[in-house]
Each structure stands twice: as C-alpha cells, then as structure tokens.
Design a protein around this motif. Structure first.
Motif, short mmCIF file in Angstrom:
data_model
loop_
_atom_site.label_atom_id
_atom_site.label_comp_id
_atom_site.label_asym_id
_atom_site.label_seq_id
_atom_site.Cartn_x
_atom_site.Cartn_y
_atom_site.Cartn_z
N ASN A 83 0.72 -0.96 -0.04
CA ASN A 83 0.01 -0.22 -0.16
C ASN A 83 0.87 1.33 -0.10
OD1 ASN A 83 -2.81 -1.21 -0.16
ND2 ASN A 83 -2.42 -1.63 1.92
N VAL A 84 1.90 1.32 0.71
CA VAL A 84 2.89 2.39 0.61
C VAL A 84 3.66 2.67 -0.66
CG1 VAL A 84 5.10 3.26 1.67
CG2 VAL A 84 3.32 2.26 3.28
N ILE A 85 3.98 1.60 -1.48
CA ILE A 85 4.45 1.73 -2.69
C ILE A 85 3.53 2.22 -3.51
CG2 ILE A 85 5.67 0.31 -4.29
CD1 ILE A 85 6.87 -1.34 -2.24
N TRP A 86 2.29 1.52 -3.49
CA TRP A 86 1.19 2.12 -4.20
C TRP A 86 0.86 3.40 -4.03
CZ3 TRP A 86 -2.12 -0.12 -7.70
CH2 TRP A 86 -3.47 0.64 -8.09
N ILE A 87 0.61 4.05 -3.00
CA ILE A 87 0.66 5.31 -2.76
C ILE A 87 1.56 6.37 -3.37
CG2 ILE A 87 0.46 7.27 -0.88
CD1 ILE A 87 -1.31 5.19 0.76
N VAL A 88 2.87 5.99 -3.15
CA VAL A 88 4.02 6.88 -3.64
C VAL A 88 3.98 6.83 -5.19
CG1 VAL A 88 6.55 6.70 -3.92
CG2 VAL A 88 5.30 6.42 -1.54
N PHE A 89 3.72 5.56 -5.79
CA PHE A 89 3.94 5.35 -7.41
C PHE A 89 2.46 5.61 -7.95
CE2 PHE A 89 7.64 3.48 -6.11
CZ PHE A 89 8.79 4.12 -6.78
N GLY A 90 1.69 6.74 -7.44
CA GLY A 90 0.36 6.90 -8.24
C GLY A 90 -0.99 6.60 -7.57
N GLY A 91 -1.01 6.07 -6.61
CA GLY A 91 -2.31 5.57 -6.00
C GLY A 91 -2.89 6.94 -5.33
N PHE A 92 -2.19 7.71 -4.85
CA PHE A 92 -2.57 8.99 -4.26
C PHE A 92 -3.31 10.00 -5.36
CE2 PHE A 92 -2.58 13.30 -2.49
CZ PHE A 92 -3.21 13.21 -1.26
N PHE A 93 -2.88 9.83 -6.71
CA PHE A 93 -3.40 10.66 -7.47
C PHE A 93 -4.62 10.13 -7.99
CE2 PHE A 93 1.07 11.92 -7.79
CZ PHE A 93 0.95 13.34 -7.50
N ILE A 94 -4.77 8.77 -7.93
CA ILE A 94 -6.05 7.94 -8.35
C ILE A 94 -7.08 8.41 -7.45
CG2 ILE A 94 -7.13 5.69 -8.74
CD1 ILE A 94 -4.28 4.78 -9.73
N PHE A 95 -6.73 8.07 -6.12
CA PHE A 95 -7.58 8.26 -5.07
C PHE A 95 -7.96 9.99 -5.05
CE2 PHE A 95 -7.54 10.57 -0.71
CZ PHE A 95 -8.72 10.21 -0.31
N LEU A 96 -7.39 10.98 -5.23
CA LEU A 96 -7.80 12.28 -5.42
C LEU A 96 -8.80 12.49 -6.68
CD1 LEU A 96 -4.60 14.55 -4.71
CD2 LEU A 96 -6.75 14.26 -3.28
N GLU A 97 -8.47 11.76 -7.66
CA GLU A 97 -9.29 11.88 -9.07
C GLU A 97 -10.63 11.26 -8.47
OE1 GLU A 97 -6.02 11.29 -12.53
OE2 GLU A 97 -7.20 9.62 -11.84
N TYR A 98 -10.85 10.22 -7.87
CA TYR A 98 -12.15 9.57 -7.70
C TYR A 98 -12.79 10.54 -6.44
CZ TYR A 98 -11.23 5.12 -9.91
OH TYR A 98 -11.33 4.18 -10.89
N LEU A 99 -12.09 10.80 -5.58
CA LEU A 99 -12.72 11.69 -4.61
C LEU A 99 -13.25 12.97 -5.01
CD1 LEU A 99 -13.20 11.67 -1.58
CD2 LEU A 99 -11.03 12.96 -1.17
N ILE A 100 -12.39 13.68 -5.84
CA ILE A 100 -12.90 15.04 -6.43
C ILE A 100 -14.13 14.82 -7.19
CG2 ILE A 100 -12.33 16.86 -7.76
CD1 ILE A 100 -9.55 16.67 -6.64
N GLY A 101 -14.06 13.77 -7.98
CA GLY A 101 -15.07 13.19 -8.98
C GLY A 101 -16.36 13.01 -8.36
N GLY A 102 -16.17 12.23 -7.24
CA GLY A 102 -17.22 12.00 -6.21
C GLY A 102 -18.14 13.26 -5.56
N LEU A 103 -17.04 13.98 -5.16
CA LEU A 103 -17.56 15.05 -4.41
C LEU A 103 -18.44 16.16 -5.38
CD1 LEU A 103 -14.74 15.94 -2.03
CD2 LEU A 103 -16.95 14.85 -1.59
N LEU A 104 -17.73 16.28 -6.60
CA LEU A 104 -18.54 17.01 -7.77
C LEU A 104 -19.73 16.37 -8.09
CD1 LEU A 104 -15.69 18.01 -9.85
CD2 LEU A 104 -16.75 19.66 -8.41
#
Length: 123
Positions: free
Chosen positions: A6-27
């Motif tokens: 999970n830590v490696i996932w977050i560092v190499f792009g998982g956080f950006f995927i999370f932000l995309e889904y979260l911002i899209g969901g909030l919109l």
C-alpha cells in the motif's frame, strides 16, 4: 506485506487515483441526481487509496433491479472509461514481474469500476 504494498502503491500513483475519484465523487454529489454516482466514486476512491488486503463482494441484500439499472447508467456515463483506464494500467504493470501485484490491484479496481452498485469492500 500488504502495508508495504500500500505504501509503494501510494507513492507511485495511488494517491493521484484516490484524489481523482474523490474529487469526481464530491463534484457528482453537488447535484441530487449525481449523489448515488458520487457515493460510488467515493467508494472507489477509498479502495484506490489502500487496495492491498481488501476484497470486493456482492451484497446479499442489494436491490437487484435498482442496482442493475444504476450499473447500466454508470456504465454508459463513465464506467467504461474508468474500466478501460484500469485495464490499460493493469496490462502495463503486468509486463514485469515486479509490477504483477500492482496489475492485480488495477484489475480489482477495474471490476469495481465496471459495476460498483451492489458491491461492498471487505477488509
């Protein structure tokens, strides 16, 4: 082992995927019609942030007809594009042996992105 993944996932792009889904969901939650789709996008964001060690199950009590209708609408509105993106990243990661665990996580996200209604995430 799942924490390290999970830590490696977050560092190499998982956080950006999370932000995309979260911002899209909030919109999507800004409109009354988009609230069910926004909630599913937020569910995807939580899985995209910490995917290792989690699995996806069908809900036993899911309303069949409504869940099916919402999955059809989700598919045509944006689910196909999200699914194809996860498929492309999964195939890209599957080229190398080191990337196979990350490919598996993208394929897990792909299955949830295709039909999110009537499913739940289990730790």
């Amino acid at each position: 082992m799942s924490t390290l993944g999970n830590v490696i996932w977050i560092v190499f792009g998982g956080f950006f995927i999370f932000l995309e889904y979260l911002i899209g969901g909030l919109l999507l939650c800004l409109t009354i019609v988009g609230i069910p789709f926004g909630l599913q996008s937020i569910k995807l964001s939580l899985l995209a942030l910490w995917p290792f060690g989690k699995r996806i199950e069908y809900m036993d009590y899911a309303p069949g007809c409504l869940s099916t209708l919402m999955n059809i609408l989700w598919f045509f509105v944006g689910g196909i594009w999200i699914t194809l993106t996860h498929l492309a990243f999964g195939l890209l990661f599957a080229i190398t042996i080191i990337g196979l665990p990350f490919a598996k996580q993208h394929f897990k996200l792909m299955s949830l992105a295709l039909t999110p209604f009537g499913r739940r995430i289990i730790d």
